[in-house]
Design an enzyme around this catalytic site. Structure first.
Site, PDB file in Angstrom:
ATOM      1  N   LYS A  62       0.837  -1.209   0.000  1.00 42.52           N
ATOM      2  CA  LYS A  62       0.000   0.000   0.000  1.00 42.52           C
ATOM      3  C   LYS A  62       0.865   1.250   0.000  1.00 42.52           C
ATOM      4  CE  LYS A  62      -1.649   1.599   4.057  1.00 42.52           C
ATOM      5  NZ  LYS A  62      -1.365   3.003   4.389  1.00 42.52           N
ATOM      6  N   ASN A  63       1.877   1.255   0.876  1.00 42.98           N
ATOM      7  CA  ASN A  63       2.647   2.485   1.049  1.00 42.98           C
ATOM      8  C   ASN A  63       3.633   2.746  -0.087  1.00 42.98           C
ATOM      9  OD1 ASN A  63       1.182   3.018   3.274  1.00 42.98           O
ATOM     10  ND2 ASN A  63       2.785   2.526   4.766  1.00 42.98           N
ATOM     11  N   ARG A 107      -4.061  10.973   4.803  1.00 48.25           N
ATOM     12  CA  ARG A 107      -2.947  11.916   4.897  1.00 48.25           C
ATOM     13  C   ARG A 107      -2.040  11.907   3.677  1.00 48.25           C
ATOM     14  NH1 ARG A 107      -1.080  14.330   9.096  1.00 48.25           N
ATOM     15  NH2 ARG A 107       0.977  14.167   8.185  1.00 48.25           N
ATOM     16  N   CYS A 166      -4.228  12.769  13.433  1.00 48.91           N
ATOM     17  CA  CYS A 166      -4.902  11.482  13.245  1.00 48.91           C
ATOM     18  C   CYS A 166      -4.672  10.627  14.479  1.00 48.91           C
ATOM     19  CB  CYS A 166      -4.434  10.790  11.982  1.00 48.91           C
ATOM     20  SG  CYS A 166      -2.789  10.148  12.107  1.00 48.91           S
ATOM     21  N   ARG A 179       1.333  14.404  13.621  1.00 50.33           N
ATOM     22  CA  ARG A 179       1.761  14.236  12.236  1.00 50.33           C
ATOM     23  C   ARG A 179       1.725  15.534  11.420  1.00 50.33           C
ATOM     24  NH1 ARG A 179      -0.706   8.942   9.688  1.00 50.33           N
ATOM     25  NH2 ARG A 179       1.232   8.931   8.510  1.00 50.33           N
ATOM     26  N   PRO A 180       2.612  16.472  11.762  1.00 44.81           N
ATOM     27  CA  PRO A 180       2.649  17.719  10.995  1.00 44.81           C
ATOM     28  C   PRO A 180       3.225  17.517   9.591  1.00 44.81           C
ATOM     29  CG  PRO A 180       4.425  17.654  12.616  1.00 44.81           C
ATOM     30  CD  PRO A 180       3.606  16.423  12.830  1.00 44.81           C
ATOM     31  N   VAL A 181       3.134  18.577   8.753  1.00 39.92           N
ATOM     32  CA  VAL A 181       3.722  18.511   7.405  1.00 39.92           C
ATOM     33  C   VAL A 181       4.787  19.595   7.227  1.00 39.92           C
ATOM     34  CG1 VAL A 181       1.818  17.353   6.210  1.00 39.92           C
ATOM     35  CG2 VAL A 181       1.763  19.837   6.491  1.00 39.92           C
ATOM     36  N   ASP A 182       5.282  20.124   8.360  1.00 42.44           N
ATOM     37  CA  ASP A 182       6.261  21.220   8.287  1.00 42.44           C
ATOM     38  C   ASP A 182       7.497  20.852   7.463  1.00 42.44           C
ATOM     39  OD1 ASP A 182       6.698  19.383  10.392  1.00 42.44           O
ATOM     40  OD2 ASP A 182       8.072  20.749  11.399  1.00 42.44           O
ATOM     41  N   LEU A 183       7.930  19.599   7.553  1.00 41.75           N
ATOM     42  CA  LEU A 183       9.158  19.209   6.839  1.00 41.75           C
ATOM     43  C   LEU A 183       8.909  19.087   5.328  1.00 41.75           C
ATOM     44  CD1 LEU A 183      10.543  16.611   9.409  1.00 41.75           C
ATOM     45  CD2 LEU A 183      11.097  19.049   9.176  1.00 41.75           C
ATOM     46  N   ASP A 187       5.092   0.453  11.824  1.00 36.19           N
ATOM     47  CA  ASP A 187       3.852  -0.143  11.314  1.00 36.19           C
ATOM     48  C   ASP A 187       3.679  -1.608  11.727  1.00 36.19           C
ATOM     49  OD1 ASP A 187       3.235   2.254  10.158  1.00 36.19           O
ATOM     50  OD2 ASP A 187       3.721   1.665   8.112  1.00 36.19           O
ATOM     51  N   ILE A 239       8.767   6.667  16.649  1.00 40.45           N
ATOM     52  CA  ILE A 239       8.398   7.403  15.419  1.00 40.45           C
ATOM     53  C   ILE A 239       7.179   8.298  15.652  1.00 40.45           C
ATOM     54  CG2 ILE A 239       7.832   7.212  12.958  1.00 40.45           C
ATOM     55  CD1 ILE A 239      10.582   6.039  13.582  1.00 40.45           C
ATOM     56  N   ARG A 282      -8.539  -0.559   4.825  1.00 39.95           N
ATOM     57  CA  ARG A 282      -7.649   0.452   4.236  1.00 39.95           C
ATOM     58  C   ARG A 282      -6.318  -0.170   3.820  1.00 39.95           C
ATOM     59  NH1 ARG A 282      -6.251   5.022   7.918  1.00 39.95           N
ATOM     60  NH2 ARG A 282      -5.003   5.369   6.071  1.00 39.95           N
TER      61      ARG A 282
HETATM   62  C1  EPZ Z   1       4.621   6.900   6.283  1.00 44.12           C
HETATM   63  O1  EPZ Z   1       3.908   7.983   6.860  1.00 44.12           O
HETATM   64  C2  EPZ Z   1       3.645   5.747   6.200  1.00 44.12           C
HETATM   65  N1  EPZ Z   1       2.494   6.118   5.396  1.00 44.12           N
HETATM   66  C3  EPZ Z   1       3.207   5.347   7.609  1.00 44.12           C
HETATM   67  O2  EPZ Z   1       2.353   4.217   7.510  1.00 44.12           O
HETATM   68  C4  EPZ Z   1       4.435   4.977   8.429  1.00 44.12           C
HETATM   69  O3  EPZ Z   1       4.043   4.691   9.751  1.00 44.12           O
HETATM   70  C5  EPZ Z   1       5.417   6.137   8.431  1.00 44.12           C
HETATM   71  O4  EPZ Z   1       5.751   6.521   7.061  1.00 44.12           O
HETATM   72  C6  EPZ Z   1       6.721   5.824   9.144  1.00 44.12           C
HETATM   73  O5  EPZ Z   1       7.322   4.720   8.549  1.00 44.12           O
HETATM   74  C7  EPZ Z   1       2.542   5.980   4.077  1.00 44.12           C
HETATM   75  O6  EPZ Z   1       3.542   5.626   3.492  1.00 44.12           O
HETATM   76  C8  EPZ Z   1       1.294   6.275   3.329  1.00 44.12           C
HETATM   77  P1  EPZ Z   1       6.853  10.173   8.275  1.00 44.12           P
HETATM   78  P2  EPZ Z   1       4.508   9.451   6.837  1.00 44.12           P
HETATM   79  O7  EPZ Z   1       6.781  11.473   7.532  1.00 44.12           O
HETATM   80  O8  EPZ Z   1       5.301   9.623   5.602  1.00 44.12           O
HETATM   81  C9  EPZ Z   1       7.261  13.419  11.776  1.00 44.12           C
HETATM   82  C10 EPZ Z   1       0.355   3.004   7.786  1.00 44.12           C
HETATM   83  O9  EPZ Z   1      -0.202   2.469   8.773  1.00 44.12           O
HETATM   84  N2  EPZ Z   1       7.068  14.471  10.759  1.00 44.12           N
HETATM   85  O10 EPZ Z   1       7.980   9.275   7.982  1.00 44.12           O
HETATM   86  O11 EPZ Z   1       3.403  10.376   7.093  1.00 44.12           O
HETATM   87  C11 EPZ Z   1       6.010  12.580  11.979  1.00 44.12           C
HETATM   88  O12 EPZ Z   1       5.082  13.220  12.810  1.00 44.12           O
HETATM   89  C12 EPZ Z   1       0.970   4.375   7.905  1.00 44.12           C
HETATM   90  O13 EPZ Z   1       0.410   2.456   6.678  1.00 44.12           O
HETATM   91  C13 EPZ Z   1       7.210  15.785  11.132  1.00 44.12           C
HETATM   92  O14 EPZ Z   1       7.482  16.127  12.289  1.00 44.12           O
HETATM   93  O15 EPZ Z   1       5.467   9.412   8.091  1.00 44.12           O
HETATM   94  C14 EPZ Z   1       6.601  11.321  12.559  1.00 44.12           C
HETATM   95  O16 EPZ Z   1       6.831  11.514  13.911  1.00 44.12           O
HETATM   96  C15 EPZ Z   1       0.732   4.993   9.235  1.00 44.12           C
HETATM   97  N3  EPZ Z   1       7.016  16.750  10.172  1.00 44.12           N
HETATM   98  C16 EPZ Z   1       7.941  11.184  11.823  1.00 44.12           C
HETATM   99  O17 EPZ Z   1       8.237  12.504  11.325  1.00 44.12           O
HETATM  100  C17 EPZ Z   1       6.722  16.430   8.879  1.00 44.12           C
HETATM  101  O18 EPZ Z   1       6.567  17.355   8.061  1.00 44.12           O
HETATM  102  C18 EPZ Z   1       7.954  10.216  10.653  1.00 44.12           C
HETATM  103  O19 EPZ Z   1       6.825  10.482   9.828  1.00 44.12           O
HETATM  104  C19 EPZ Z   1       6.605  15.093   8.515  1.00 44.12           C
HETATM  105  C20 EPZ Z   1       6.787  14.113   9.476  1.00 44.12           C
END
Ligand code: EPZ
Length: 431
Positions: A22-23, A102, A126, A131-135, A316, A338, A408
């Site tokens: 999926k991912n 997301r 969620c 889960r911010p998007v600042d990065l 996950d 994480i 999902r």
């Molecule tokens: C991906 O989410 C996966 N989703 C998640 O799977 C998975 O848990 C996660 O990566 C970690 O491996 C998909 O691929 C669709 P991140 P993503 O950005 O990309 C923080 C599932 O069940 N962060 O790697 O959203 C964040 O809050 C899902 O299939 C910021 O602070 O995760 C987290 O603590 C759930 N600012 C860490 O980084 C940002 O702008 C890692 O998140 C972005 C992230």
């Protein structure tokens, strides 16, 4: 709303076909927005998240087609889909859709790179954390985008196109790395991504983008280099097998005992989780057709685990592993590094009689010889499947409510388990 009824206590024996990830499928589908030409994806899992994303990218102008078998297609393999974004008809991704998934926020990168503008709703929090998007925003700014937040929307502009640059992530982010790669492909000049995510899904996206004509090197390592190109074309790409589905069924067998061939699974995608499972007593061997997992008798040994970005133990699989540890012969610790709030399953596992204490980011699990079936509620995708794993080994009946979370990310979960001898069925409709 559907529910799943499970009567525990049966070992699992047989084989389970592992679907496409999926991912990986989600960012690959989003990448179709980068080109006017057709992207054909194979082995796309039949999941509600995939269907929802098709609707979302359809709003931007992607023409999606499902079907068409390949000559060499394996039995039980996922869908082949064609995605053609000949014209982008809308560069706005509305709240109603982005708030439901997301990952759809990631459309911001191809829309901005190709059209010079994008207006994408902030996704909001969620069940597993803020889960911010600042990065992701930081990465686009590093490529020269102008970003405003307006009425809950991120408005990104780069009227003269994006410029290659240096993106140094202070924290590993999968979505940030996907976004940065997609944006940088069509930027002018060179981009370097430092502290990039090394997840297999990042590598899969880079492979596909390169087939489309991108120039990406280093995906799978923490430094990725990209030379922008003027345009991307179509491609054919097969989605890699789902390592989380693989790990989930391996944990189910570790829990119930039995012997199952996980068809199409690849050990290199989840070696750290397999190492942990081996320590618990699961036997794992690689075969031409996939991975064989088995446990015949014996106890489940307790093992401590800390989640980490790839190649570490995946977040996950944390909930599923916790379910397994609830029946371990001793005490274990699970540390979640994480996401700050990914313990929603704890209260539901406790309903089976599990003994779990939470202390900040660590859970202490005192294993018990037996668990007892109970009515439980799914809270998010991976949490819900942890309840299924607990139920498979619990005495008596469990009813899992809110299984739309499961749909999902797990294709035909109850059928795959039932074929291996589990007493599991979906109960449709209201309760
Ligand atoms: C991906 O989410 C996966 N989703 C998640 O799977 C998975 O848990 C996660 O990566 C970690 O491996 C998909 O691929 C669709 P991140 P993503 O950005 O990309 C923080 C599932 O069940 N962060 O790697 O959203 C964040 O809050 C899902 O299939 C910021 O602070 O995760 C987290 O603590 C759930 N600012 C860490 O980084 C940002 O702008 C890692 O998140 C972005 C992230």
């Amino acid at each position: 709303m559907d529910r799943i009824r499970i009567t525990g206590g049966q070992p699992l024996n047989g084989s389970i076909m592992i679907g496409g990830a999926k991912n990986a499928a989600l960012p690959l589908m989003i990448a179709s927005l980068l080109t006017r030409e057709t992207l054909t994806l194979y082995n796309v899992p039949r999941l509600s998240d995939v269907r929802l994303l098709m609707r979302i990218i359809g709003n931007h102008g992607v023409d999606a087609g499902i079907g068409g078998k390949r000559v060499d297609q394996r039995e039980g393999e996922g869908d082949s889909i064609t995605l053609s974004a000949r014209d982008i008809v809308d560069t706005t991704a509305p709240y109603e859709l982005v708030s439901r998934m997301r990952a759809s926020f990631w459309v911001i990168a191809p829309l901005l790179a190709r059209m010079g503008e994008a207006r994408v709703s902030l996704p909001g929090g969620c069940a597993i954390g803020t889960r911010p998007v600042d990065l992701l925003i930081m990465a686009l700014e590093a490529l020269g985008a102008d970003i405003d937040i307006d009425s809950g929307y991120v408005v990104a502009r780069a009227p003269k196109g994006l410029q290659g640059g240096l993106i140094r992530f202070p924290k590993v982010t999968v979505g940030g790395t996907h976004t940065a790669m997609m944006a940088a492909c069509l930027a002018n000049g060179d981009t370097v991504i430092e502290n990039a995510a090394c997840e297999p899904e990042v590598v899969d996206l880079a492979l596909c983008l390169n087939k489309m004509g991108a120039k990406i090197s280093g995906a799978g390592q923490s430094r990725i280099e990209i030379t922008g190109v003027g345009r991307l074309g179509g491609a054919h790409h097969e989605v890699l097998p789902d390592r989380i589905e693989t790990g989930t069924y391996a944990m189910a067998v570790a829990m119930t005992g039995g012997n199952v061939l996980l068809e199409g699974a690849r050990a290199d995608l989840l070696q750290s989780a397999l190492d942990v499972l081996q320590k618990t007593g699961l036997q794992i061997s690689e075969e031409a057709a996939g991975l064989r997992v088995s446990r015949q008798g014996g106890v489940i040994a307790p093992v401590d685990v800390t989640t980490a970005p790839f190649p570490g133990f995946p977040t996950d699989l944390q909930a599923q592993f916790m379910a397994l540890m609830c029946r371990a012969d001793g005490t274990s610790h699970i540390r979640e590094t994480i996401f700050e709030n990914r313990f929603m399953h704890v209260q539901e596992l406790v309903r089976f009689g599990a003994r779990i204490k939470l202390d900040g980011e660590t859970a202490l699990i005192e294993g018990r010889k037996s668990l007892k079936g109970a009515p439980v509620m799914a809270t998010d995708l991976r949490a819900s499947v942890s309840l299924v794993i607990a139920a498979l080994a619990a005495e008596g009946e469990t009813m899992v409510h809110r299984v739309y979370h499961l749909d999902r990310g797990f294709e035909e979960l109850e059928k795959k388990l039932a074929r291996c001898g589990a007493l599991i069925e979906r109960v449709s409709g209201e309760h």
